[in-house]
Design a protein around this motif. Structure first.
Motif, PDB file in Angstrom:
ATOM      1  N   GLU A   1       0.960  -1.200  -0.116  1.00 50.53           N
ATOM      2  CA  GLU A   1       0.060   0.214   0.135  1.00 50.53           C
ATOM      3  C   GLU A   1       0.947   1.422   0.066  1.00 50.53           C
ATOM      4  OE1 GLU A   1      -3.810   2.016   2.369  1.00 50.53           O
ATOM      5  OE2 GLU A   1      -2.837   0.019   3.122  1.00 50.53           O
ATOM      6  N   ASP A   2       0.655   2.333  -0.736  1.00 55.06           N
ATOM      7  CA  ASP A   2       1.331   3.647  -0.674  1.00 55.06           C
ATOM      8  C   ASP A   2       0.483   4.531  -0.249  1.00 55.06           C
ATOM      9  OD1 ASP A   2      -0.316   4.770  -2.833  1.00 55.06           O
ATOM     10  OD2 ASP A   2       0.976   4.079  -4.656  1.00 55.06           O
ATOM     11  N   PHE A   3       1.261   5.681  -0.099  1.00 57.60           N
ATOM     12  CA  PHE A   3       0.541   6.942   0.645  1.00 57.60           C
ATOM     13  C   PHE A   3      -0.640   7.538  -0.150  1.00 57.60           C
ATOM     14  CE2 PHE A   3       3.482   8.708  -2.214  1.00 57.60           C
ATOM     15  CZ  PHE A   3       3.420  10.163  -2.367  1.00 57.60           C
ATOM     16  N   LYS A   4      -0.639   7.061  -1.329  1.00 58.49           N
ATOM     17  CA  LYS A   4      -1.953   7.624  -2.359  1.00 58.49           C
ATOM     18  C   LYS A   4      -3.175   6.853  -2.324  1.00 58.49           C
ATOM     19  CE  LYS A   4      -0.076  11.231  -5.439  1.00 58.49           C
ATOM     20  NZ  LYS A   4       1.441  11.122  -5.514  1.00 58.49           N
TER      21      LYS A   4
ATOM     22  N   ALA B   1       9.183   4.661  -9.037  1.00 65.27           N
ATOM     23  CA  ALA B   1       8.970   5.527  -7.860  1.00 65.27           C
ATOM     24  C   ALA B   1       9.221   7.124  -8.492  1.00 65.27           C
ATOM     25  CB  ALA B   1      10.228   5.344  -7.137  1.00 65.27           C
ATOM     26  N   GLY B   2       9.953   7.376  -9.494  1.00 65.49           N
ATOM     27  CA  GLY B   2       9.989   8.657 -10.153  1.00 65.49           C
ATOM     28  C   GLY B   2      10.166   9.672  -8.902  1.00 65.49           C
ATOM     29  N   LYS B   3       9.344  10.814  -9.113  1.00 64.03           N
ATOM     30  CA  LYS B   3       9.800  11.819  -8.083  1.00 64.03           C
ATOM     31  C   LYS B   3       9.578  11.453  -6.555  1.00 64.03           C
ATOM     32  CE  LYS B   3       5.602  14.369  -8.992  1.00 64.03           C
ATOM     33  NZ  LYS B   3       4.835  15.548  -9.358  1.00 64.03           N
ATOM     34  N   GLY B   4       8.932  10.555  -6.531  1.00 63.41           N
ATOM     35  CA  GLY B   4       8.618  10.022  -4.902  1.00 63.41           C
ATOM     36  C   GLY B   4       7.453   9.389  -4.775  1.00 63.41           C
ATOM     37  N   ILE B   5       7.792   8.436  -3.724  1.00 63.77           N
ATOM     38  CA  ILE B   5       6.573   7.540  -3.219  1.00 63.77           C
ATOM     39  C   ILE B   5       6.873   7.046  -1.809  1.00 63.77           C
ATOM     40  CG2 ILE B   5       7.062   5.151  -4.134  1.00 63.77           C
ATOM     41  CD1 ILE B   5       4.015   5.587  -5.043  1.00 63.77           C
ATOM     42  N   VAL B   6       5.905   6.889  -1.112  1.00 58.91           N
ATOM     43  CA  VAL B   6       6.023   6.374   0.204  1.00 58.91           C
ATOM     44  C   VAL B   6       5.336   5.008   0.343  1.00 58.91           C
ATOM     45  CG1 VAL B   6       5.899   6.268   2.789  1.00 58.91           C
ATOM     46  CG2 VAL B   6       6.586   8.456   1.304  1.00 58.91           C
TER      47      VAL B   6
ATOM     48  N   GLN C   1      13.266  -8.915  -5.255  1.00 52.73           N
ATOM     49  CA  GLN C   1      13.137  -7.258  -5.728  1.00 52.73           C
ATOM     50  C   GLN C   1      14.362  -6.912  -6.265  1.00 52.73           C
ATOM     51  OE1 GLN C   1      12.143  -3.963  -2.843  1.00 52.73           O
ATOM     52  NE2 GLN C   1      10.399  -4.456  -3.514  1.00 52.73           N
ATOM     53  N   LEU C   2      14.179  -6.140  -7.494  1.00 51.64           N
ATOM     54  CA  LEU C   2      15.245  -5.749  -8.063  1.00 51.64           C
ATOM     55  C   LEU C   2      14.860  -4.053  -8.332  1.00 51.64           C
ATOM     56  CD1 LEU C   2      17.755  -5.836 -10.428  1.00 51.64           C
ATOM     57  CD2 LEU C   2      15.712  -6.339 -12.134  1.00 51.64           C
ATOM     58  N   TRP C   3      16.180  -3.360  -8.078  1.00 48.39           N
ATOM     59  CA  TRP C   3      16.006  -1.943  -8.356  1.00 48.39           C
ATOM     60  C   TRP C   3      16.720  -1.348  -9.542  1.00 48.39           C
ATOM     61  CZ3 TRP C   3      16.804   1.036  -3.127  1.00 48.39           C
ATOM     62  CH2 TRP C   3      16.295   0.758  -2.351  1.00 48.39           C
ATOM     63  N   ILE C   4      16.058  -0.845 -10.503  1.00 49.93           N
ATOM     64  CA  ILE C   4      16.582  -0.411 -11.679  1.00 49.93           C
ATOM     65  C   ILE C   4      16.610   1.194 -11.737  1.00 49.93           C
ATOM     66  CG2 ILE C   4      16.276  -0.509 -14.311  1.00 49.93           C
ATOM     67  CD1 ILE C   4      14.452  -2.974 -13.991  1.00 49.93           C
ATOM     68  N   ASN C   5      17.751   1.528 -11.882  1.00 48.46           N
ATOM     69  CA  ASN C   5      18.035   3.079 -12.008  1.00 48.46           C
ATOM     70  C   ASN C   5      17.207   3.798 -13.150  1.00 48.46           C
ATOM     71  OD1 ASN C   5      18.964   5.390 -10.858  1.00 48.46           O
ATOM     72  ND2 ASN C   5      21.006   5.150 -11.494  1.00 48.46           N
ATOM     73  N   LEU C   6      16.993   4.574 -13.051  1.00 48.51           N
ATOM     74  CA  LEU C   6      16.114   5.688 -14.145  1.00 48.51           C
ATOM     75  C   LEU C   6      17.115   6.734 -14.395  1.00 48.51           C
ATOM     76  CD1 LEU C   6      12.830   6.251 -12.617  1.00 48.51           C
ATOM     77  CD2 LEU C   6      13.100   4.941 -14.571  1.00 48.51           C
ATOM     78  N   LYS C   7      17.143   7.122 -16.042  1.00 50.09           N
ATOM     79  CA  LYS C   7      17.905   7.983 -16.556  1.00 50.09           C
ATOM     80  C   LYS C   7      17.539   9.542 -15.948  1.00 50.09           C
ATOM     81  CE  LYS C   7      16.376   8.026 -21.280  1.00 50.09           C
ATOM     82  NZ  LYS C   7      15.868   6.689 -21.516  1.00 50.09           N
ATOM     83  N   LYS C   8      18.306  10.436 -15.978  1.00 50.77           N
ATOM     84  CA  LYS C   8      18.069  11.658 -15.241  1.00 50.77           C
ATOM     85  C   LYS C   8      16.857  12.202 -16.027  1.00 50.77           C
ATOM     86  CE  LYS C   8      20.814  15.869 -14.968  1.00 50.77           C
ATOM     87  NZ  LYS C   8      22.049  16.608 -14.867  1.00 50.77           N
ATOM     88  N   THR C   9      16.497  12.081 -17.245  1.00 52.26           N
ATOM     89  CA  THR C   9      15.292  12.725 -17.802  1.00 52.26           C
ATOM     90  C   THR C   9      13.904  11.987 -17.126  1.00 52.26           C
ATOM     91  OG1 THR C   9      15.514  11.116 -19.431  1.00 52.26           O
ATOM     92  CG2 THR C   9      16.153  13.462 -19.779  1.00 52.26           C
ATOM     93  N   GLU C  10      13.998  11.062 -16.793  1.00 51.29           N
ATOM     94  CA  GLU C  10      12.965   9.896 -16.064  1.00 51.29           C
ATOM     95  C   GLU C  10      12.815  10.198 -14.659  1.00 51.29           C
ATOM     96  OE1 GLU C  10      11.040   7.982 -18.082  1.00 51.29           O
ATOM     97  OE2 GLU C  10      11.972   7.645 -19.698  1.00 51.29           O
ATOM     98  N   LYS C  11      13.836  10.739 -13.889  1.00 48.17           N
ATOM     99  CA  LYS C  11      13.777  10.649 -12.495  1.00 48.17           C
ATOM    100  C   LYS C  11      12.501  11.437 -11.900  1.00 48.17           C
ATOM    101  CE  LYS C  11      18.762   9.360 -11.437  1.00 48.17           C
ATOM    102  NZ  LYS C  11      18.271   8.303 -10.653  1.00 48.17           N
ATOM    103  N   MET C  12      12.136  12.465 -12.220  1.00 51.81           N
ATOM    104  CA  MET C  12      11.317  13.221 -11.632  1.00 51.81           C
ATOM    105  C   MET C  12       9.811  13.087 -12.079  1.00 51.81           C
ATOM    106  SD  MET C  12      12.599  14.345  -8.956  1.00 51.81           S
ATOM    107  CE  MET C  12      11.925  15.794  -8.279  1.00 51.81           C
ATOM    108  N   LYS C  13       9.607  11.922 -12.850  1.00 50.50           N
ATOM    109  CA  LYS C  13       8.245  11.699 -13.549  1.00 50.50           C
ATOM    110  C   LYS C  13       7.276  11.325 -12.408  1.00 50.50           C
ATOM    111  CE  LYS C  13       9.106  11.457 -18.135  1.00 50.50           C
ATOM    112  NZ  LYS C  13       9.112  10.653 -19.432  1.00 50.50           N
ATOM    113  N   PRO C  14       6.054  11.602 -12.714  1.00 50.39           N
ATOM    114  CA  PRO C  14       5.041  10.818 -11.366  1.00 50.39           C
ATOM    115  C   PRO C  14       5.040   9.360 -11.340  1.00 50.39           C
ATOM    116  CG  PRO C  14       3.761  11.852 -13.319  1.00 50.39           C
ATOM    117  CD  PRO C  14       5.448  12.027 -13.793  1.00 50.39           C
TER     118      PRO C  14
END
Length: 270
Positions: free
Chosen positions: A77-80, A96-101, A117-130
């Motif tokens: 469950e997330d904060f939304k 996660a983009g610009k942020g999730i809890v 559970q795998l964490w995949i980095n996002l390129k700079k242009t994708e990091k702050m997406k919703p």
């Protein structure tokens, strides 16, 4: 004609604590195989958790998390207010983009919840997406069954095997698959040039062919990390036990600076 993938290192991740009372084997993201070496992947955990342990509210930002269940269930469950349950064979792909809890809690006190559970980095242009979710029950993950002819089965989560494509859209080019091989069956997989590549055996054991030396053995709970190459290369892997399963993780490095502090992964420290 392709050369065989050269194994750079074989290692057995130790179990460590994570979240509240949970146990994980961290395959990517320790000094043995760090996130710069395995770019674009930041972390890969093989988790085993049951109540009252779990992963209570925690933040993520700047990358994607992919949870793949083998056994048991995880409630999330997330904060939304986005919530759900994933069970054996199911996938949750969270950007996660610009942020999730969010919180991830096992469903049972008696039956362990086991998965990756795998964490995949996002390129700079994708990091702050919703933030976004892609959720796939096991019925929607293509399973290639070559058991009778070739002794191979594969669940294609992302990427392609036997001309079957996985359903997941990866913002960073990546492959993520679960293979099962019969005893003495051999599977060959082509790895694109300049991609990072790893396999992790979680049942049985394997042999991986090497060009100029004898095959290397991969035991249960052990990972093989490959040398990167400027050419397409082939991994040839053979099952040794009655049942043999491995996870395949491969991706194209972003080659961007990584400023990571716990759950936040950005390009600079700001």
């Amino acid at each position: 004609y392709l050369n065989f993938k050269t194994i750079k290192k074989i290692f057995k991740p130790k179990e460590q604590g994570e979240g509240v009372g949970a146990k994980v084997r961290r395959i990517i993201g320790t000094h043995v195989l760090n996130k710069k070496e395995m770019d674009p992947f930041l972390m890969l955990d093989y988790f085993n958790v049951k109540l009252p342990a779990g992963f209570p509210d925690h933040p993520h930002r700047g990358f994607e998390t992919v949870t793949y269940m083998l056994k048991g269930q995880i409630h999330h469950e997330d904060f939304k207010g986005h919530k759900g349950t994933i069970g054996p064979g199911d996938i949750q792909w969270m950007t996660a983009g610009k942020g999730i809890v969010h919180a991830e809690i096992p469903a049972s006190k008696t039956e362990p919840s086991i998965g990756f559970q795998l964490w995949i980095n996002l390129k700079k242009t994708e990091k702050m997406k919703p933030p976004a979710y892609q959720e796939y029950p096991k019925e929607e993950i293509p399973q290639v069954d070559k058991w009778e002819d070739e002794g191979v089965k594969v669940k294609v989560i992302a990427g392609e095997a036997f001309d079957v494509k996985g359903p997941i859209y990866t913002r960073t080019p990546a492959e993520y698959m679960d293979f099962e091989l019969k005893k003495d069956s051999v599977y060959k997989h082509t790895i694109p040039a300049r991609w990072n590549f790893l396999v992790f055996c979680f049942e049985g054991s394997f042999e991986i062919t090497q060009d100029d030396e004898k095959p290397r053995k991969l035991e249960k709970d052990t990972a093989a990390f490959m040398e990167i190459s400027d050419d397409d290369e082939m991994m040839e892997i053979k099952g040794l036990d009655k049942t043999n399963r491995f996870l395949l993780v491969a991706g194209l490095p972003l080659k961007e600076p990584i400023a990571a502090y716990g759950p936040f992964v950005m390009n600079t420290d700001e």
